[in-house]
Design an enzyme around this catalytic site. Sequence first.
Site, mmCIF file in Angstrom:
data_model
loop_
_atom_site.group_PDB
_atom_site.id
_atom_site.type_symbol
_atom_site.label_atom_id
_atom_site.label_comp_id
_atom_site.label_asym_id
_atom_site.label_seq_id
_atom_site.Cartn_x
_atom_site.Cartn_y
_atom_site.Cartn_z
ATOM 1 N N GLU A 1 10.495 -4.556 4.599
ATOM 2 C CA GLU A 1 10.613 -5.969 4.201
ATOM 3 C C GLU A 1 10.334 -6.122 2.701
ATOM 4 O O GLU A 1 11.048 -6.822 1.970
ATOM 5 C CB GLU A 1 9.608 -6.835 4.977
ATOM 6 C CG GLU A 1 9.893 -6.968 6.461
ATOM 7 C CD GLU A 1 9.243 -5.876 7.306
ATOM 8 O OE1 GLU A 1 8.879 -4.812 6.745
ATOM 9 O OE2 GLU A 1 9.119 -6.089 8.525
ATOM 10 N N LYS B 1 0.840 -1.206 0.000
ATOM 11 C CA LYS B 1 0.000 0.000 0.000
ATOM 12 C C LYS B 1 0.874 1.256 0.000
ATOM 13 O O LYS B 1 0.692 2.153 -0.805
ATOM 14 C CB LYS B 1 -0.918 -0.023 1.222
ATOM 15 C CG LYS B 1 -1.824 1.178 1.311
ATOM 16 C CD LYS B 1 -2.787 1.063 2.480
ATOM 17 C CE LYS B 1 -3.511 2.397 2.677
ATOM 18 N NZ LYS B 1 -4.472 2.386 3.763
ATOM 19 N N GLY C 1 -4.855 -1.837 4.989
ATOM 20 C CA GLY C 1 -4.067 -2.965 4.479
ATOM 21 C C GLY C 1 -4.730 -4.307 4.742
ATOM 22 O O GLY C 1 -4.805 -5.176 3.869
ATOM 23 N N ARG C 2 -5.248 -4.491 5.954
ATOM 24 C CA ARG C 2 -5.817 -5.804 6.305
ATOM 25 C C ARG C 2 -7.226 -5.991 5.756
ATOM 26 O O ARG C 2 -7.859 -7.019 5.972
ATOM 27 C CB ARG C 2 -5.782 -6.000 7.817
ATOM 28 C CG ARG C 2 -6.419 -4.868 8.608
ATOM 29 C CD ARG C 2 -6.071 -4.959 10.085
ATOM 30 N NE ARG C 2 -6.566 -3.825 10.856
ATOM 31 C CZ ARG C 2 -5.905 -2.682 11.019
ATOM 32 N NH1 ARG C 2 -4.730 -2.519 10.436
ATOM 33 N NH2 ARG C 2 -6.402 -1.714 11.737
ATOM 34 N N GLU D 1 -4.792 -6.828 14.633
ATOM 35 C CA GLU D 1 -4.287 -5.493 14.283
ATOM 36 C C GLU D 1 -5.427 -4.472 14.370
ATOM 37 O O GLU D 1 -5.206 -3.292 14.618
ATOM 38 C CB GLU D 1 -3.658 -5.493 12.878
ATOM 39 C CG GLU D 1 -2.659 -4.368 12.668
ATOM 40 C CD GLU D 1 -1.867 -4.467 11.375
ATOM 41 O OE1 GLU D 1 -2.421 -4.152 10.311
ATOM 42 O OE2 GLU D 1 -0.683 -4.865 11.419
ATOM 43 N N HIS E 1 -4.928 -33.359 17.096
ATOM 44 C CA HIS E 1 -3.780 -34.153 17.537
ATOM 45 C C HIS E 1 -2.672 -33.277 18.096
ATOM 46 O O HIS E 1 -1.525 -33.695 18.166
ATOM 47 C CB HIS E 1 -3.280 -35.016 16.377
ATOM 48 C CG HIS E 1 -4.308 -36.033 15.975
ATOM 49 N ND1 HIS E 1 -4.408 -37.275 16.559
ATOM 50 C CD2 HIS E 1 -5.342 -35.951 15.097
ATOM 51 C CE1 HIS E 1 -5.437 -37.928 16.038
ATOM 52 N NE2 HIS E 1 -6.021 -37.138 15.151
ATOM 53 N N LYS F 1 9.285 -0.984 14.466
ATOM 54 C CA LYS F 1 9.882 -0.632 13.167
ATOM 55 C C LYS F 1 10.967 0.416 13.361
ATOM 56 O O LYS F 1 12.067 0.308 12.820
ATOM 57 C CB LYS F 1 8.817 -0.025 12.236
ATOM 58 C CG LYS F 1 7.854 -0.996 11.612
ATOM 59 C CD LYS F 1 7.002 -0.253 10.565
ATOM 60 C CE LYS F 1 5.768 -1.031 10.194
ATOM 61 N NZ LYS F 1 4.843 -0.292 9.344
HETATM 62 O O1 LIG Z 1 1.087 -2.706 2.249
HETATM 63 P P1 LIG Z 1 2.171 -2.105 3.041
HETATM 64 O O2 LIG Z 1 2.140 -0.612 3.023
HETATM 65 O O3 LIG Z 1 3.519 -2.619 2.582
HETATM 66 O O4 LIG Z 1 1.991 -2.508 4.550
HETATM 67 C C1 LIG Z 1 2.047 -3.834 4.963
HETATM 68 C C2 LIG Z 1 1.464 -4.026 6.327
HETATM 69 O O5 LIG Z 1 2.169 -3.265 7.289
HETATM 70 C C3 LIG Z 1 1.272 -2.754 8.261
HETATM 71 O O6 LIG Z 1 1.169 -1.389 8.083
HETATM 72 C C4 LIG Z 1 1.767 -2.969 9.667
HETATM 73 O O7 LIG Z 1 1.985 -4.304 9.940
HETATM 74 C C5 LIG Z 1 -0.050 -3.453 7.962
HETATM 75 O O8 LIG Z 1 -1.143 -2.768 8.425
HETATM 76 C C6 LIG Z 1 0.022 -3.588 6.488
HETATM 77 O O9 LIG Z 1 -0.889 -4.525 6.010
#
Ligand SMILES: O=P(O)(O)OC[C@H]1O[C@](O)(CO)[C@@H](O)[C@@H]1O
Length: 562
Positions: A230, A224, A285-286, A371, A402, A526
Amino acid sequence: MSATPLPRTEGTGDQAEEALSLDRRDEWAALGAHRERLGGTRLRDLFDADPARADRLTLDVGGLHADYSKNLVTDETLRLLAELAGATRVAALRDAMLRGDHINVTEDRAVLHTALRAPRSAVIEADGRDVVPEVHAVLDRMAEFADRVRSRRWLGHTGLPVRRVVNIGIGGSDLGPAMAYEALRPYSDRDLEFRFVSNVDGADLHESLRDADPATTLFVVSSKTFTTVETITNATAARRWLVEGLGTEEAVSRHFAAVSTNTEAVERFGIDTDHMFGFWDWVGGRYSYDSAIGLSLMVAIGPERFREMLAGFHLMDTHFATAPVERNLPFLLGLLGIWYGGFWDAQSHAVLPYSHHMSRFSAYLQQLDMESNGKSVQRDGRPVGWATGPVVWGTPGTNGQHAYFQLLHQGTRFVPADLLGFAEPAPDLPEALVPQHDLLMANMFAQGQALAFGRTAAEVAGEGVPAGLVPHRTFPGDRPTTTILAERLSPSVLGQLVALYEHKVFVQGAVWNINSFDQWGVQLGKVLAERVEPALTSGKEVEGLDASTAGLVARYRTLRGR
Ligand SMILES: O=P(O)(O)OC[C@H]1O[C@](O)(CO)[C@@H](O)[C@@H]1O
């Protein structure tokens, strides 16, 4: 975090009502008194006293049949919970969300994921602009792109069609598409391979690329913000791998697509914006996998199936928006969670799908729920004085049986659970494996029964079990479950299920008076990681590290020979 005063939501109006703490409401007190009166009421007794209970406490919505009769509730409980929802003005906040008010008060944003699955004919405004045409324009572009990849008309730099799609994203830009791809795998193009890379541990990307051919690999970088460390780290490494493999920077254009709200950052990264698919800041995002974030999924299952899934979401949205509270499934599931968290001290909630293809569903729900509702301040910043979101967890049911079901049946923890199952096996299952489906489902039904009704000491003794073993072989029961049964795990049913849980989370956040749509709690770690990293690599003194963390950093450096 911003120091500017929070904008008020336009939605709910009555400020005096909103200021009243949940635990000072009469409806909350009434539920507390009711809980006392219920005392040790047993599910056995509730069923014995009311032969119609199993019929009455069920609800059919779209393709979902929900049986909530095995919950520790009476008609009175449900009435009191509905009154609590009324007093906390959940429906008013829902309507505010659906009409695009800025109910995400800490980020001053609308929350309009329901617009992502609205039909073309709908009109939904965010900040005075109808967003539905834009939503469908992106869906149409996605469909065109997906069709080209699926029909092998999308050619890589060397003229070969795509064989492997690698989605690079994390959190909401990974869990949704990865979960839905697994769920709908029987509907996917089996000659295309899909990988979902999220972890900044290079092993994740390596495992997805070690047997891949750069000439036939397509990366979908989903983020987003397009700033998530990452994702950008993995995307940069993927780009390097591609350029090394194909020998030229020019290859990037044919092998990278992007999904983001941040066009500038996508351009800066070097992805052709012709291959970029946008979405909007009013999609959390979620709550985003039914947006362009679902691009990899659409490539897998095709635009038609994707649209069926959206129609399933929309069906549940309509139900949520219109059904009365007592017959509204997201309300019911949300209120049951309020009941168990507030009055039964439930710390967690298990979601146990009896379906191999739903193996990622609980992981997906963890972000959606935790979240969203893992908060301890109210919408106006006051601390909460009540339990909010539970720890959500689970794996496919038979595997869980199990592993941790021992604790569910006989442990000291109280864990309400949802059991999810499908009458039909996966549509592509070979005939020889179809009979196993009855065994799978028999397990789901049996577990619900055992959890609810247990086995008394008298029953165990009556079976001739030696007296010393009777306590060990007794099952207390009264472990509540809600069973959701659908005919099959189709794209539409998946959409219905996801929207159901989205709205359940909404209901709970509304009652608890928290903002379910921000996620400030992920920021601190972060920021600290950014400060710690130079200490690992360059050995530079980092100010402000506590003694324990400084010791661990020093030990890490020694172990790495630095
Ligand atoms: O889509 P982005 O901006 O890379 O964010 C990834 C994820 O990081 C967060 O901001 C924090 O974990 C989530 O809400 C989001 O889904």
